[in-house]
Design an enzyme around this catalytic site. Structure first.
Site, PDB file in Angstrom:
ATOM      1  CE1 TYR A   1      47.820  -0.997 -39.502  1.00 46.27           C
ATOM      2  CE2 TYR A   1      45.992   0.252 -38.587  1.00 46.27           C
ATOM      3  CZ  TYR A   1      47.098  -0.559 -38.414  1.00 46.27           C
ATOM      4  OH  TYR A   1      47.481  -0.927 -37.158  1.00 46.27           O
TER       5      TYR A   1
ATOM      6  N   PRO B   1      51.947  -8.480 -39.668  1.00 49.52           N
ATOM      7  CG  PRO B   1      51.473  -7.958 -37.478  1.00 49.52           C
ATOM      8  CD  PRO B   1      50.901  -7.870 -38.868  1.00 49.52           C
TER       9      PRO B   1
ATOM     10  CG  HIS C   1      48.207  -4.481 -38.313  1.00 55.21           C
ATOM     11  ND1 HIS C   1      47.324  -4.279 -37.300  1.00 55.21           N
ATOM     12  CD2 HIS C   1      49.408  -4.592 -37.718  1.00 55.21           C
ATOM     13  CE1 HIS C   1      47.969  -4.271 -36.154  1.00 55.21           C
ATOM     14  NE2 HIS C   1      49.238  -4.460 -36.379  1.00 55.21           N
TER      15      HIS C   1
ATOM     16  CE  LYS D   1      51.674 -14.523 -17.725  1.00 53.97           C
ATOM     17  NZ  LYS D   1      50.374 -14.352 -18.400  1.00 53.97           N
TER      18      LYS D   1
ATOM     19  N   PRO E   1      55.301  -7.764 -15.377  1.00 53.12           N
ATOM     20  CG  PRO E   1      54.577  -9.975 -15.534  1.00 53.12           C
ATOM     21  CD  PRO E   1      54.190  -8.648 -14.973  1.00 53.12           C
ATOM     22  CG  ASP E   2      54.277  -4.786 -21.041  1.00 57.43           C
ATOM     23  OD1 ASP E   2      54.498  -5.475 -22.053  1.00 57.43           O
ATOM     24  OD2 ASP E   2      54.209  -3.549 -21.071  1.00 57.43           O
TER      25      ASP E   2
ATOM     26  CB  SER F   1      44.887  -2.236 -25.735  1.00 58.12           C
ATOM     27  OG  SER F   1      43.533  -2.329 -26.078  1.00 58.12           O
TER      28      SER F   1
ATOM     29  CB  SER G   1      53.919  -5.004 -30.280  1.00 57.75           C
ATOM     30  OG  SER G   1      52.567  -5.199 -30.048  1.00 57.75           O
ATOM     31  CD  GLN G   2      52.515  -8.646 -22.896  1.00 57.24           C
ATOM     32  OE1 GLN G   2      51.719  -9.483 -22.502  1.00 57.24           O
ATOM     33  NE2 GLN G   2      53.052  -7.760 -22.079  1.00 57.24           N
TER      34      GLN G   2
HETATM   35  N1  COA Z   1      53.019  -7.785  -9.153  1.00 57.43           N
HETATM   36  C1  COA Z   1      52.583  -9.012  -9.506  1.00 57.43           C
HETATM   37  N2  COA Z   1      51.927  -9.268 -10.678  1.00 57.43           N
HETATM   38  C2  COA Z   1      51.715  -8.225 -11.497  1.00 57.43           C
HETATM   39  C3  COA Z   1      52.151  -6.921 -11.191  1.00 57.43           C
HETATM   40  C4  COA Z   1      52.832  -6.714  -9.941  1.00 57.43           C
HETATM   41  N3  COA Z   1      53.267  -5.516  -9.558  1.00 57.43           N
HETATM   42  N4  COA Z   1      51.807  -6.108 -12.188  1.00 57.43           N
HETATM   43  C5  COA Z   1      51.161  -6.865 -13.109  1.00 57.43           C
HETATM   44  N5  COA Z   1      51.101  -8.146 -12.673  1.00 57.43           N
HETATM   45  C6  COA Z   1      50.453  -9.275 -13.344  1.00 57.43           C
HETATM   46  C7  COA Z   1      49.093  -8.898 -13.890  1.00 57.43           C
HETATM   47  O1  COA Z   1      48.104  -9.020 -12.901  1.00 57.43           O
HETATM   48  C8  COA Z   1      48.921  -9.887 -15.020  1.00 57.43           C
HETATM   49  O2  COA Z   1      48.562 -11.124 -14.461  1.00 57.43           O
HETATM   50  P1  COA Z   1      47.864 -12.305 -15.348  1.00 57.43           P
HETATM   51  O3  COA Z   1      48.937 -12.916 -16.167  1.00 57.43           O
HETATM   52  O4  COA Z   1      47.379 -13.236 -14.292  1.00 57.43           O
HETATM   53  O5  COA Z   1      46.793 -11.653 -16.134  1.00 57.43           O
HETATM   54  C9  COA Z   1      50.325 -10.045 -15.550  1.00 57.43           C
HETATM   55  O6  COA Z   1      51.199  -9.649 -14.492  1.00 57.43           O
HETATM   56  C10 COA Z   1      50.614  -9.219 -16.792  1.00 57.43           C
HETATM   57  O7  COA Z   1      50.540  -7.837 -16.489  1.00 57.43           O
HETATM   58  P2  COA Z   1      51.544  -6.810 -17.160  1.00 57.43           P
HETATM   59  O8  COA Z   1      52.825  -7.463 -17.482  1.00 57.43           O
HETATM   60  O9  COA Z   1      51.604  -5.606 -16.292  1.00 57.43           O
HETATM   61  O10 COA Z   1      50.928  -6.486 -18.564  1.00 57.43           O
HETATM   62  P3  COA Z   1      49.470  -6.162 -19.005  1.00 57.43           P
HETATM   63  O11 COA Z   1      48.731  -7.446 -19.146  1.00 57.43           O
HETATM   64  O12 COA Z   1      48.891  -5.114 -18.126  1.00 57.43           O
HETATM   65  O13 COA Z   1      49.739  -5.604 -20.458  1.00 57.43           O
HETATM   66  C11 COA Z   1      50.078  -3.993 -22.162  1.00 57.43           C
HETATM   67  C12 COA Z   1      50.324  -4.362 -20.686  1.00 57.43           C
HETATM   68  C13 COA Z   1      50.615  -2.615 -22.417  1.00 57.43           C
HETATM   69  C14 COA Z   1      50.795  -5.007 -23.038  1.00 57.43           C
HETATM   70  C15 COA Z   1      48.530  -4.069 -22.401  1.00 57.43           C
HETATM   71  O14 COA Z   1      47.888  -3.123 -21.588  1.00 57.43           O
HETATM   72  C16 COA Z   1      48.138  -3.749 -23.804  1.00 57.43           C
HETATM   73  O15 COA Z   1      47.826  -2.614 -24.125  1.00 57.43           O
HETATM   74  N6  COA Z   1      48.105  -4.795 -24.680  1.00 57.43           N
HETATM   75  C17 COA Z   1      47.704  -4.644 -26.067  1.00 57.43           C
HETATM   76  C18 COA Z   1      48.915  -4.391 -26.920  1.00 57.43           C
HETATM   77  C19 COA Z   1      48.590  -4.548 -28.374  1.00 57.43           C
HETATM   78  O16 COA Z   1      47.532  -4.182 -28.839  1.00 57.43           O
HETATM   79  N7  COA Z   1      49.545  -5.137 -29.103  1.00 57.43           N
HETATM   80  C20 COA Z   1      49.335  -5.528 -30.458  1.00 57.43           C
HETATM   81  C21 COA Z   1      49.683  -4.561 -31.471  1.00 57.43           C
HETATM   82  S1  COA Z   1      49.526  -5.358 -33.029  1.00 57.43           S
END
Ligand code: COA
Length: 632
Positions: free
Chosen positions: A108, A121, A345, A422, A432-433, A459, A559-560
């Site tokens: 940054y 963003p 940011h 999702k 989903p991710d 994260s 990014s999510q």
């Molecule tokens: N079967 C059924 N459900 C599942 C599953 C599976 N095998 N794996 C995951 N899920 C569910 C989770 O339990 C979660 O449920 P919820 O909606 O009830 O909470 C949901 O699916 C989402 O999980 P998932 O898609 O695996 O993503 P995550 O929430 O673990 O996120 C990242 C993954 C990488 C996005 C997250 O760890 C992260 O780091 N986020 C921050 C990113 C960031 O900082 N971005 C901004 C930059 S500016």
């Protein structure tokens, strides 16, 4: 001590500041302090582990010869790198977070391209229906009231502690967002936060309207936040006044290249004490709120128009001068009901920003303006008059041309994928991710016939003051799957493709767990490079190798950012021939933004949006037609 935290020494931290507050007021240590104390420090991963994981990510991206060379260099570095590794481990023992200050500067404050498009963003919220100016003012009053409601939670150190699985997360970023601002320098920027405990804490927000700046006190003389009715009446006065203010439009200077803006910042500040006072008022304000002109749709959908408006303001003739892009939190309410924000940011990632936004939006939705609270006795909103000379005026004109050129090269589109969301993916028993990320790999392969280096933000908030590491989403497994999908060889072989898809999803999930657990590759390699520099040592050959740089030429920067209120975040691509992809998975749909540069003959945002849509459908069909379950 409270200000300019980024420019202070290594030991500066929220903990220290909260601790000093506790001493100052002879109170028990704050709740946040105790929580923060329990958060582990960011580890330094073992060198062998990083090198082995790194080599794995090179395989789908490099030729056999390049790979041979990189393997040789990695082997050498495995031996010669132990000294740097030890130095890094020592730093990790001495610092609260060995990466924090380096990252703040590298990502940054030392980055000299404009923050607009390149770093900050925009976030688009669900559109509001405004039938009149009154509706716009009324909504803005409720939004501001929501921000003040949130501020109370922050000031009392009561932001609910978040967790990832069973791991509580570091909450530091939440305390770096309100009353915060980046400040330009000629070579390096700094960052300032003005917390509620300082002698004269910020009690105002800045309203930007018709490119003019107004200070609005949002607390009454008894320190109560203004009621929505009071806010609305004050906003009405500002709006009226804004038409008669002759504003030079200094806000557009904040969209400049940072060195240029740093230069003009000094000129502006030194020209007139009134300018200096105004700059300080903007920097100290709780947040800024921009009243925008409507942007004509010209045949485009409102989602795409909106995400551009939030990201950059749509040019000097539209709303780009109606901003202070250095401000950490900048809300935007457009007369046609487009609502959102843009954020600088340096101090925080999208998720904490979206939490504040969600809170304010839900508050605005549920709290109708009540006719309470008289405006008698409230101070008049104050116009911030900037004095500019010919030289600064010239800078303003140049900044206008430069942002117009930047925007004319950006293709940023919003895309709502409606086939499923999702919940349907979860029913397939996969993450989903990971599913969406593998979808990106397929989408890219469908257009280009090959895979590319892909960045996903992970994260690091499981660790104290953690920011992000990279999930290298292009894996051997995703490459194998995507290649099988585009090859005629497997056209009838659904079972093989399904297994390859599950392998790819599992590989992504595995890398995600590594990255959020502090075992990613990219920040560790960066740390080794920076520690070498800091100690005057040679940068290891591996880290200077061009094909290694190729593996972090992020043609997909993704990014999510999830939100409760259906928002969408959008940012620019990070390389000339790449895409910026952001997504918000909703229960039954997925919001995407896709960006690329128009001058690149290789990229086309709309085509990528379509490819993502069809890739997701193909992945879904594969998984829903079988009973195989993902492992992770
Ligand atoms: N079967 C059924 N459900 C599942 C599953 C599976 N095998 N794996 C995951 N899920 C569910 C989770 O339990 C979660 O449920 P919820 O909606 O009830 O909470 C949901 O699916 C989402 O999980 P998932 O898609 O695996 O993503 P995550 O929430 O673990 O996120 C990242 C993954 C990488 C996005 C997250 O760890 C992260 O780091 N986020 C921050 C990113 C960031 O900082 N971005 C901004 C930059 S500016």
């Amino acid at each position: 001590m409270w200000k300019r935290i980024a420019t202070l020494g290594r030991k500066t931290s929220l903990e220290l500041r909260l601790c000093s507050k506790a001493i100052q007021f002879r109170q028990p240590l704050g709740r946040v302090f105790l929580h923060q104390e329990s958060i582990p420090r960011l580890p330094v991963p073992p060198l062998d582990q990083t090198l082995s994981r790194f080599l794995d990510t090179c395989r789908p991206l490099l030729s056999a010869n390049e790979l041979n060379e990189v393997e040789k260099l990695a082997k050498e570095f495995g031996k010669s790198g132990t000294e740097l590794q030890k130095l890094l481990e020592t730093r990790a023992q001495e610092e609260l977070n060995w990466l924090e200050e380096w990252w703040l500067h590298t990502a940054y404050l030392d980055y000299r391209l404009p923050v607009v498009v390149h770093s900050s963003p925009g976030i688009l919220c669900p559109r509001q229906k405004f039938n009149s100016r009154d509706d716009q003012l009324d909504y803005t009053a409720r939004l501001i009231s929501g921000v003040l409601d949130y501020k109370k939670v922050v000031d009392n150190q009561n932001v609910p502690i978040e967790a990832m699985g069973n791991n509580p997360l570091c909450m530091y970023q939440y305390y770096q967002i309100l009353s915060a601002c980046r400040i330009p320098g000629k070579k390096r920027d700094s960052f300032a936060v003005y917390p509620p405990t300082e002698k004269d804490p910020p009690r105002h927000i800045i309203i930007i309207c018709n490119n003019a700046f107004f200070k609005l006190d949002v607390y009454d003389k008894d320190d109560n936040p203004l009621t929505t009715n009071q806010l609305c009446e004050q906003l009405r006065k500002i709006f009226k006044k804004s038409f008669s203010v002759k504003s030079p439009g200094v806000g557009i200077l904040t969209s400049e290249n940072r060195n240029t803006w740093g230069l003009y910042y000094d000129k502006l500040k030194n020209l007139d004490p009134e300018n200096e006072k105004n700059l300080k008022l903007i920097e100290k304000s709780i947040a800024t709120v921009c009243f925008d002109k409507a942007i004509p749709f010209d045949g485009r959908d409102e989602f795409s128009v909106g995400i551009n408006q939030m990201n950059h303001g749509c040019g000097s003739k539209n709303n780009s001068a109606n901003r202070w892009f250095d401000k950490t939190l900048q809300f935007i309410v457009s007369e046609d009901g487009q609502v959102g924000l843009t954020y600088e940011h340096s101090s925080a990632e999208g998720p904490p920003i979206v939490s504040i936004l969600d809170h304010a939006l839900i508050h605005a939705r549920s709290n109708k303006t009540a006719p309470d609270g008289s405006i008698d006795g409230l101070p008049e909103p104050e116009v911030l008059n900037f004095n500019v000379n010919e030289e600064i005026q010239h800078g303003i004109e140049e900044a206008g041309k430069n942002i117009d050129t930047l925007i004319s090269d950006l293709s940023l589109v919003g895309y709502v994928f409606k086939d499923f969301g999702k919940e349907a993916i979860k029913k397939l028993k996969v993450s989903p991710d990971a599913f969406i990320q593998v979808g990106f790999q397929l989408a890219y392969n469908k257009i280009y016939g090959r895979s590319c280096a892909t960045y996903e933000s992970a994260s690091l908030r499981k660790y104290r003051h953690g920011r992000t590491d990279t999930i290298r989403s292009c894996t051997n497994a995703s490459h194998e799957f995507a290649q099988a999908m585009i090859s005629s060889k497997f056209s009838e072989d659904v079972e093989t493709k399904r297994k390859l898809l599950l392998n790819a999803i599992n590989a992504h999930r595995q890398y995600t767990q590594w990255a959020v657990g502090g075992g990613g590759v990219d920040r560790h390699l960066l740390g080794l490079k920076l520690i070498a520099k800091e100690h005057g040592k040679n940068i290891p050959d591996l880290l200077m190798e061009p094909s290694v740089a190729e593996t972090s030429h992020w043609k997909l920067s993704t990014s999510q950012v999830a939100s409760k209120t259906g928002c969408l975040l959008g940012f620019g691509p990070v390389v000339p021939d790449g895409y910026g992809l952001c997504y918000n998975p909703q229960s039954n749909s997925i919001n995407f933004s896709i960006s690329s540069w128009k001058t690149s003959p290789e990229t086309e945002s709309q085509r990528m949006a379509e490819s993502i849509g069809s890739a997701l459908v193909e992945c879904y069909q594969l998984l829903s037609s079988g009973n195989v379950q993902a492992k992770l």
